[in-house]
Write a protein that holds these residues in place. Sequence first.
Motif, short mmCIF file in Angstrom:
data_model
loop_
_atom_site.label_atom_id
_atom_site.label_comp_id
_atom_site.label_asym_id
_atom_site.label_seq_id
_atom_site.Cartn_x
_atom_site.Cartn_y
_atom_site.Cartn_z
N ALA A 115 0.57 -1.19 -0.01
CA ALA A 115 0.02 -0.08 0.05
C ALA A 115 0.75 1.27 -0.18
CB ALA A 115 -0.84 -0.01 1.10
N ARG A 116 1.98 1.22 0.69
CA ARG A 116 2.78 2.39 0.74
C ARG A 116 3.54 2.43 -0.68
NH1 ARG A 116 1.26 4.94 5.29
NH2 ARG A 116 1.63 3.95 7.00
N ALA A 117 3.95 1.43 -1.36
CA ALA A 117 4.38 1.64 -2.61
C ALA A 117 3.60 2.21 -3.61
CB ALA A 117 5.01 0.29 -2.96
N VAL A 118 2.24 1.82 -3.62
CA VAL A 118 1.31 2.25 -4.58
C VAL A 118 0.98 3.64 -3.94
CG1 VAL A 118 -1.33 2.01 -4.85
CG2 VAL A 118 0.00 -0.03 -4.81
N ALA A 119 1.03 4.00 -2.89
CA ALA A 119 0.87 5.28 -2.49
C ALA A 119 1.81 6.28 -3.01
CB ALA A 119 0.82 5.71 -1.26
N ALA A 120 3.05 5.73 -3.26
CA ALA A 120 4.25 6.53 -3.71
C ALA A 120 3.82 6.61 -5.27
CB ALA A 120 5.54 5.67 -3.58
N LEU A 121 3.43 5.87 -5.96
CA LEU A 121 2.96 6.18 -7.51
C LEU A 121 1.76 7.03 -7.48
CD1 LEU A 121 2.76 2.39 -9.11
CD2 LEU A 121 4.37 4.21 -9.28
N HIS A 122 0.91 6.92 -6.58
CA HIS A 122 -0.32 7.65 -6.49
C HIS A 122 0.18 9.21 -6.16
CE1 HIS A 122 -3.19 4.26 -5.81
NE2 HIS A 122 -2.44 4.32 -7.24
N HIS A 123 1.21 9.51 -5.43
CA HIS A 123 1.58 10.71 -5.23
C HIS A 123 2.18 11.17 -6.55
CE1 HIS A 123 3.38 14.10 -2.92
NE2 HIS A 123 4.68 13.82 -3.46
N GLU A 124 2.81 10.50 -7.46
CA GLU A 124 3.37 11.21 -8.60
C GLU A 124 2.19 11.12 -9.68
OE1 GLU A 124 6.39 12.04 -8.85
OE2 GLU A 124 6.96 11.78 -6.97
N GLY A 125 1.04 10.91 -9.29
CA GLY A 125 -0.09 10.86 -10.24
C GLY A 125 0.03 9.53 -11.41
N VAL A 126 0.33 8.46 -10.90
CA VAL A 126 0.50 7.20 -11.69
C VAL A 126 -0.40 6.22 -11.07
CG1 VAL A 126 2.08 5.58 -12.70
CG2 VAL A 126 2.88 7.92 -12.59
N VAL A 127 -1.04 5.36 -12.07
CA VAL A 127 -2.06 4.33 -11.61
C VAL A 127 -1.18 3.14 -12.11
CG1 VAL A 127 -4.13 3.32 -11.71
CG2 VAL A 127 -4.09 5.76 -11.69
N HIS A 128 -0.88 2.12 -11.23
CA HIS A 128 -0.28 1.01 -12.01
C HIS A 128 -0.91 0.01 -12.77
CE1 HIS A 128 1.97 -2.86 -11.50
NE2 HIS A 128 2.97 -2.27 -11.40
N ARG A 129 -2.00 -0.42 -12.53
CA ARG A 129 -3.05 -1.13 -13.33
C ARG A 129 -2.69 -2.54 -13.53
NH1 ARG A 129 -4.89 0.53 -19.07
NH2 ARG A 129 -2.78 0.65 -19.45
N ASP A 130 -1.56 -3.11 -12.83
CA ASP A 130 -1.44 -4.44 -12.79
C ASP A 130 -0.77 -4.99 -11.46
OD1 ASP A 130 -1.65 -7.09 -14.07
OD2 ASP A 130 0.35 -6.90 -14.97
N VAL A 131 -1.38 -4.49 -10.21
CA VAL A 131 -0.56 -4.95 -9.21
C VAL A 131 -0.94 -6.42 -8.76
CG1 VAL A 131 -0.57 -4.32 -6.51
CG2 VAL A 131 -0.72 -2.61 -8.08
N THR A 132 0.11 -7.35 -8.91
CA THR A 132 -0.17 -8.80 -8.66
C THR A 132 0.90 -9.19 -7.88
OG1 THR A 132 1.00 -9.62 -10.69
CG2 THR A 132 -1.35 -9.09 -10.81
N PRO A 133 1.06 -10.35 -7.25
CA PRO A 133 2.10 -11.01 -6.45
C PRO A 133 3.17 -11.26 -7.40
CG PRO A 133 0.19 -12.25 -5.84
CD PRO A 133 -0.32 -11.17 -7.05
N ALA A 134 3.17 -11.49 -8.61
CA ALA A 134 4.33 -11.73 -9.61
C ALA A 134 4.95 -10.37 -9.76
CB ALA A 134 3.88 -12.27 -10.74
N ASN A 135 4.53 -9.24 -9.77
CA ASN A 135 5.35 -7.91 -9.94
C ASN A 135 5.50 -7.29 -8.61
OD1 ASN A 135 4.59 -7.99 -12.62
ND2 ASN A 135 2.61 -6.93 -12.62
N LEU A 136 5.54 -8.24 -7.44
CA LEU A 136 6.05 -7.45 -6.29
C LEU A 136 7.36 -8.27 -5.68
CD1 LEU A 136 2.39 -7.32 -4.74
CD2 LEU A 136 3.76 -5.49 -5.79
N LEU A 137 8.37 -7.56 -5.63
CA LEU A 137 9.62 -8.05 -5.33
C LEU A 137 9.91 -7.98 -3.79
CD1 LEU A 137 11.73 -6.55 -8.36
CD2 LEU A 137 10.32 -8.82 -8.28
N LEU A 138 10.87 -8.73 -3.18
CA LEU A 138 11.25 -8.58 -1.78
C LEU A 138 12.72 -8.41 -1.79
CD1 LEU A 138 9.32 -11.99 -0.53
CD2 LEU A 138 8.67 -9.51 -0.11
N ARG A 139 12.87 -7.22 -1.31
CA ARG A 139 14.29 -6.53 -0.91
C ARG A 139 14.67 -7.04 0.52
NH1 ARG A 139 14.72 -0.97 -2.58
NH2 ARG A 139 15.60 -2.01 -4.90
N ALA A 140 15.68 -7.44 0.88
CA ALA A 140 16.22 -7.83 2.18
C ALA A 140 16.76 -6.74 2.75
CB ALA A 140 17.24 -9.24 2.13
N GLN A 141 16.64 -6.50 3.83
CA GLN A 141 17.26 -5.39 4.69
C GLN A 141 17.08 -5.68 6.06
OE1 GLN A 141 15.13 -1.97 3.45
NE2 GLN A 141 13.51 -2.23 5.08
N GLY A 142 18.05 -5.00 6.94
CA GLY A 142 18.18 -5.48 8.44
C GLY A 142 17.06 -4.37 9.19
#
Length: 338
Positions: A115-142
């Motif tokens: 939801a935060r990532a989508v909010a970042a897009l919306h803040h820039e005036g962009v609609v993704h249109r294809d939010v699916t598990p396959a398009n969501l990556l996992l970045r490891a961090q401490g």
Amino acid sequence: MEAIGRYRLRDKIGAGAFATVWRGYDDDLDVDVAVKVLAENWASRADVRERFLAEARLMRQIASDRVVRVFDLGKLTDGRPYFVMDYVGGGTLADVLRDGPPDPADALWWGADLARAVAALHHEGVVHRDVTPANLLLRAQGDGAGGGTHRVVLADLGLAKRAAEASGLTQAVGTPSYMAPEQGRGDGGFDERADIYAVGAVTYALLTGHPPYSAGSIGDVLNRDPEEPPPSLRPVLHDAVGELDDLLARALAYRVDDRWERADTLADRLEAEAYRLEQEAPLRALQRTSLTDDELTTTVATAHPLRRRRRHGWAWFMLSLPLVFVAAGVGGWFLFGR
């Protein structure tokens, strides 16, 4: 193909109808990269080439670490365009779901990240249109507390559009199981709340292992009963369901005006529910187990390898319980037993 530009190719990490993505290595910067190359069979189509380049430009313009960033563009010797992105090596949420639903609290933290990532897009005036598990990556961090954590990073903006353009689109595109009803109609009547619907659908899938509504085609999306709420989460979460049924039902509402208006508001609610589940987990374990205090503490602290936040505070709380009882007994002896 062993190299693209200055990037040495290591292995193929994804392929679709329009492009292939390779994991490469940048010797100059000493980092792994992801290189997306337009498919050969589309190289002669000017409109497809332009859409491919438009995706790269759009990804470059989103100033958020929650969205994969593009930092280079180029052409192969045969004229096909490619662009180079940050490499995110933690797999996708689709990979996670192949092994079954994750721990419910982790599912909600990831839903909030999305939801935060989508909010970042919306803040820039962009609609993704294809939010699916396959398009969501996992970045490891401490996480600063000695444990591991993974953040959801949004990728593949191939179907993304500026919100002003999205309202006039008349072609239904996207993945049916995660597609908002108004997007399926293809009448141009959708906005950022179509992405909020998809966030709800992905979060529901993370909690249950499957999307809220079965849809193999656009027709299934269009034929959904407008009055049918998503199936309750109670069979999965039991008495821990809390407000989640209502929260996700609002995200997945058939009527646009019945949904959450802002993705960051949905993120706040998902984070609150994730924290609640983590807070309640040791108490629920106490009610259902015959383990000793030490065994229970170990179980709580290591229950899931991706336990996200605040795990250690609860472990110390459980460890301290026996000391509290001992201290109370000694105090009582001094006060009343002498």
